[in-house]
Design a protein around this motif. Structure first.
Motif, PDB file in Angstrom:
ATOM      1  N   GLY A 165     -44.341 -28.693  -8.695  1.00  0.00           N
ATOM      2  CA  GLY A 165     -45.300 -28.522  -9.778  1.00  0.00           C
ATOM      3  C   GLY A 165     -46.684 -28.917  -9.316  1.00  0.00           C
ATOM      4  N   ILE A 166     -47.614 -27.975  -9.341  1.00  0.00           N
ATOM      5  CA  ILE A 166     -48.990 -28.241  -8.932  1.00  0.00           C
ATOM      6  C   ILE A 166     -49.847 -28.406 -10.179  1.00  0.00           C
ATOM      7  CG2 ILE A 166     -50.991 -27.370  -7.668  1.00  0.00           C
ATOM      8  CD1 ILE A 166     -49.092 -25.769  -5.914  1.00  0.00           C
ATOM      9  N   GLY A 167     -50.554 -29.556 -10.274  1.00  0.00           N
ATOM     10  CA  GLY A 167     -51.408 -29.797 -11.426  1.00  0.00           C
ATOM     11  C   GLY A 167     -50.613 -30.160 -12.671  1.00  0.00           C
ATOM     12  N   LYS A 168     -51.339 -30.322 -13.773  1.00  0.00           N
ATOM     13  CA  LYS A 168     -50.712 -30.764 -15.010  1.00  0.00           C
ATOM     14  C   LYS A 168     -49.718 -29.746 -15.541  1.00  0.00           C
ATOM     15  CE  LYS A 168     -51.700 -32.404 -19.684  1.00  0.00           C
ATOM     16  NZ  LYS A 168     -52.744 -32.738 -20.690  1.00  0.00           N
ATOM     17  N   ALA A 169     -50.098 -28.463 -15.554  1.00  0.00           N
ATOM     18  CA  ALA A 169     -49.219 -27.428 -16.097  1.00  0.00           C
ATOM     19  C   ALA A 169     -47.938 -27.310 -15.283  1.00  0.00           C
ATOM     20  CB  ALA A 169     -49.944 -26.086 -16.149  1.00  0.00           C
ATOM     21  N   GLY A 170     -48.070 -27.217 -13.967  1.00  0.00           N
ATOM     22  CA  GLY A 170     -46.884 -27.101 -13.121  1.00  0.00           C
ATOM     23  C   GLY A 170     -46.038 -28.350 -13.151  1.00  0.00           C
ATOM     24  N   GLY A 171     -46.703 -29.528 -13.157  1.00  0.00           N
ATOM     25  CA  GLY A 171     -45.970 -30.780 -13.181  1.00  0.00           C
ATOM     26  C   GLY A 171     -45.168 -30.963 -14.454  1.00  0.00           C
ATOM     27  N   SER A 172     -45.711 -30.509 -15.584  1.00  0.00           N
ATOM     28  CA  SER A 172     -44.998 -30.631 -16.855  1.00  0.00           C
ATOM     29  C   SER A 172     -43.706 -29.825 -16.838  1.00  0.00           C
ATOM     30  CB  SER A 172     -45.890 -30.160 -18.007  1.00  0.00           C
ATOM     31  OG  SER A 172     -46.998 -31.018 -18.162  1.00  0.00           O
ATOM     32  N   VAL A 173     -43.760 -28.638 -16.246  1.00  0.00           N
ATOM     33  CA  VAL A 173     -42.562 -27.810 -16.151  1.00  0.00           C
ATOM     34  C   VAL A 173     -41.513 -28.487 -15.279  1.00  0.00           C
ATOM     35  CG1 VAL A 173     -41.614 -25.636 -15.290  1.00  0.00           C
ATOM     36  CG2 VAL A 173     -43.775 -25.631 -16.549  1.00  0.00           C
ATOM     37  N   VAL A 174     -41.917 -28.928 -14.105  1.00  0.00           N
ATOM     38  CA  VAL A 174     -40.976 -29.530 -13.163  1.00  0.00           C
ATOM     39  C   VAL A 174     -40.383 -30.815 -13.722  1.00  0.00           C
ATOM     40  CG1 VAL A 174     -40.800 -30.618 -10.884  1.00  0.00           C
ATOM     41  CG2 VAL A 174     -42.002 -28.438 -11.142  1.00  0.00           C
ATOM     42  N   ASP A 175     -41.196 -31.631 -14.378  1.00  0.00           N
ATOM     43  CA  ASP A 175     -40.683 -32.869 -14.973  1.00  0.00           C
ATOM     44  C   ASP A 175     -39.600 -32.593 -16.013  1.00  0.00           C
ATOM     45  OD1 ASP A 175     -42.317 -34.445 -13.466  1.00  0.00           O
ATOM     46  OD2 ASP A 175     -43.799 -34.818 -15.040  1.00  0.00           O
ATOM     47  N   GLY A 176     -39.707 -31.455 -16.690  1.00  0.00           N
ATOM     48  CA  GLY A 176     -38.767 -31.152 -17.766  1.00  0.00           C
ATOM     49  C   GLY A 176     -37.463 -30.524 -17.329  1.00  0.00           C
ATOM     50  N   GLU A 179     -33.846 -30.321 -16.187  1.00  0.00           N
ATOM     51  CA  GLU A 179     -32.763 -31.290 -16.365  1.00  0.00           C
ATOM     52  C   GLU A 179     -31.515 -30.875 -15.592  1.00  0.00           C
ATOM     53  OE1 GLU A 179     -32.244 -31.547 -20.579  1.00  0.00           O
ATOM     54  OE2 GLU A 179     -34.048 -32.765 -20.880  1.00  0.00           O
ATOM     55  N   SER A 180     -31.663 -30.750 -14.302  1.00  0.00           N
ATOM     56  CA  SER A 180     -30.502 -30.472 -13.461  1.00  0.00           C
ATOM     57  C   SER A 180     -30.742 -31.108 -12.100  1.00  0.00           C
ATOM     58  CB  SER A 180     -30.261 -28.952 -13.339  1.00  0.00           C
ATOM     59  OG  SER A 180     -31.424 -28.285 -12.919  1.00  0.00           O
ATOM     60  N   ASP A 181     -29.738 -31.061 -11.241  1.00  0.00           N
ATOM     61  CA  ASP A 181     -29.768 -31.780  -9.974  1.00  0.00           C
ATOM     62  C   ASP A 181     -30.553 -30.984  -8.931  1.00  0.00           C
ATOM     63  OD1 ASP A 181     -29.318 -33.561  -7.956  1.00  0.00           O
ATOM     64  OD2 ASP A 181     -27.245 -32.953  -7.596  1.00  0.00           O
ATOM     65  N   VAL A 182     -31.872 -31.153  -8.958  1.00  0.00           N
ATOM     66  CA  VAL A 182     -32.751 -30.453  -8.033  1.00  0.00           C
ATOM     67  C   VAL A 182     -33.746 -31.455  -7.447  1.00  0.00           C
ATOM     68  CG1 VAL A 182     -32.568 -28.277  -9.295  1.00  0.00           C
ATOM     69  CG2 VAL A 182     -34.428 -29.869  -9.844  1.00  0.00           C
ATOM     70  N   VAL A 183     -34.433 -31.037  -6.393  1.00  0.00           N
ATOM     71  CA  VAL A 183     -35.521 -31.833  -5.828  1.00  0.00           C
ATOM     72  C   VAL A 183     -36.798 -31.479  -6.580  1.00  0.00           C
ATOM     73  CG1 VAL A 183     -36.870 -32.332  -3.764  1.00  0.00           C
ATOM     74  CG2 VAL A 183     -34.419 -31.841  -3.560  1.00  0.00           C
ATOM     75  N   LYS A 184     -37.477 -32.505  -7.101  1.00  0.00           N
ATOM     76  CA  LYS A 184     -38.712 -32.287  -7.850  1.00  0.00           C
ATOM     77  C   LYS A 184     -39.894 -32.885  -7.079  1.00  0.00           C
ATOM     78  CE  LYS A 184     -36.441 -32.732 -12.377  1.00  0.00           C
ATOM     79  NZ  LYS A 184     -36.527 -33.397 -13.710  1.00  0.00           N
ATOM     80  N   VAL A 185     -40.958 -32.100  -6.973  1.00  0.00           N
ATOM     81  CA  VAL A 185     -42.163 -32.535  -6.268  1.00  0.00           C
ATOM     82  C   VAL A 185     -43.370 -32.230  -7.143  1.00  0.00           C
ATOM     83  CG1 VAL A 185     -43.565 -32.309  -4.187  1.00  0.00           C
ATOM     84  CG2 VAL A 185     -41.082 -31.973  -4.059  1.00  0.00           C
ATOM     85  N   ILE A 236     -42.460 -22.691  -6.776  1.00  0.00           N
ATOM     86  CA  ILE A 236     -43.768 -23.326  -6.908  1.00  0.00           C
ATOM     87  C   ILE A 236     -44.355 -22.914  -8.253  1.00  0.00           C
ATOM     88  CG2 ILE A 236     -46.025 -23.713  -5.882  1.00  0.00           C
ATOM     89  CD1 ILE A 236     -44.901 -22.880  -3.200  1.00  0.00           C
ATOM     90  N   VAL A 237     -44.615 -23.908  -9.095  1.00  0.00           N
ATOM     91  CA  VAL A 237     -45.102 -23.660 -10.455  1.00  0.00           C
ATOM     92  C   VAL A 237     -46.547 -24.144 -10.541  1.00  0.00           C
ATOM     93  CG1 VAL A 237     -44.647 -23.975 -12.905  1.00  0.00           C
ATOM     94  CG2 VAL A 237     -42.746 -24.113 -11.267  1.00  0.00           C
ATOM     95  N   PHE A 238     -47.460 -23.271 -10.982  1.00  0.00           N
ATOM     96  CA  PHE A 238     -48.869 -23.641 -10.971  1.00  0.00           C
ATOM     97  C   PHE A 238     -49.675 -22.730 -11.891  1.00  0.00           C
ATOM     98  CE2 PHE A 238     -48.164 -20.361  -7.906  1.00  0.00           C
ATOM     99  CZ  PHE A 238     -49.305 -19.569  -7.898  1.00  0.00           C
ATOM    100  N   GLU A 239     -50.854 -23.207 -12.242  1.00  0.00           N
ATOM    101  CA  GLU A 239     -51.817 -22.382 -12.956  1.00  0.00           C
ATOM    102  C   GLU A 239     -52.649 -21.645 -11.919  1.00  0.00           C
ATOM    103  OE1 GLU A 239     -55.351 -22.802 -16.338  1.00  0.00           O
ATOM    104  OE2 GLU A 239     -54.351 -24.585 -15.535  1.00  0.00           O
ATOM    105  N   ASP A 240     -52.922 -20.367 -12.171  1.00  0.00           N
ATOM    106  CA  ASP A 240     -53.624 -19.538 -11.196  1.00  0.00           C
ATOM    107  C   ASP A 240     -55.108 -19.911 -11.162  1.00  0.00           C
ATOM    108  OD1 ASP A 240     -54.367 -17.648  -9.397  1.00  0.00           O
ATOM    109  OD2 ASP A 240     -54.146 -15.932 -10.725  1.00  0.00           O
TER     110      ASP A 240
END
Length: 250
Positions: free
Chosen positions: A10-21, A23-29, A62-66
């Motif tokens: 998750g890059i930035g606030k938008a991407g980070g919010s998605v990744v934080d949410g 709920e499964s066994d994955v690597v989060k960055v 990779i989740v991010f705002e353009d």
């Protein structure tokens, strides 16, 4: 059978919010663009070192705002991924439908670029911040359900082979978790995909099939893999996980 390491960035606030949410066994960055701007060289080395050491058979989202700084970080990550890594993007593009645009240079690094124009939220004329918050919650749940399904945690007739055959090849696409289907949306632009109906145990089978049939009518001329999950809850909810793609520029 191959094991895949799922890495969600998750890059930035938008991407980070998605990744934080998720709920499964994955690597989060989470990556902070502010740190990148202030300490570009040191932070770039840290990013490059981490991603260059990912294990084989990693599947990286990779989740991010353009935005320019985020795209710069996306390109840095892509340059340092090990050979054989599968890369997928999820970009926030408010009020922009990427399938209508030319393929950007950064998209060359991804098998599929999924995007969210926030259309479903902005049409309600709500503040952009609120639209981001609602969309982030929905996307987190969609990615969680997709990962659990691929890992066989749910009874479903969709597997990794189906997923890879759908997303490979330089596509633009959407990934949505819908509690209702908006028939005014542009479903007809997509060529192929995966559609999974998720139903609570309290839902009558007839009702679940009715929803699936209505959606099937929208996509009957498309190459769709259909699946169904029965959720072990006593509710009466029905949701539809839709992953749809098309070749970019077609």
């Amino acid at each position: 059978m191959l094991n895949f390491t799922h890495v969600f960035v998750g890059i930035g606030k938008a991407g980070g919010s998605v990744v934080d949410g998720i709920e499964s066994d994955v690597v989060k960055v989470r990556i902070n663009p502010g740190y990148y701007i202030l300490r570009t060289e040191a932070y770039s080395e840290k990013i490059a070192s981490f991603f260059s050491r990912l294990p084989e058979n990693s599947l990286v989202w990779i989740v991010f705002e353009d935005k320019p700084v985020n795209v710069e970080i996306v390109e840095l990550i892509s340059e340092n991924l090990p050979e054989g890594t599968m890369s997928l993007a999820y970009a926030f593009t408010p009020s922009r439908e990427l399938f209508e645009e030319s393929k950007p240079s950064w998209a060359e690094n991804f098998e599929t670029v999924f995007y969210d124009s926030l259309w479903e939220f902005l049409k309600r004329d709500i503040p952009l911040l609120e639209a981001y918050e609602e969309a982030s919650t929905v996307i987190s749940r969609a990615l969680t359900l997709l990962h659990r399904s691929l890992e066989g945690e749910m009874v479903i007739n969709v597997d990794y082979a189906d997923f890879f055959s759908t997303v490979k090849g330089g596509n633009v696409g959407i990934l949505r978790l819908l509690s209702r289907i908006d028939f005014d949306w542009h479903w007809g632009v997509w060529d192929r995909g995966i559609v999974i109906t998720i139903v609570d145990e309290g839902v009558a089978l007839r009702d679940a099939h009715t929803v699936l049939e209505r959606f099937h009518d929208l996509l009957k001329e498309k190459d769709i893999i259909w699946g169904m999950i029965s959720r072990k809850t006593a509710g009466t909810g029905i949701e539809t996980l839709t992953l749809l793609v098309r070749k970019w520029g077609e």
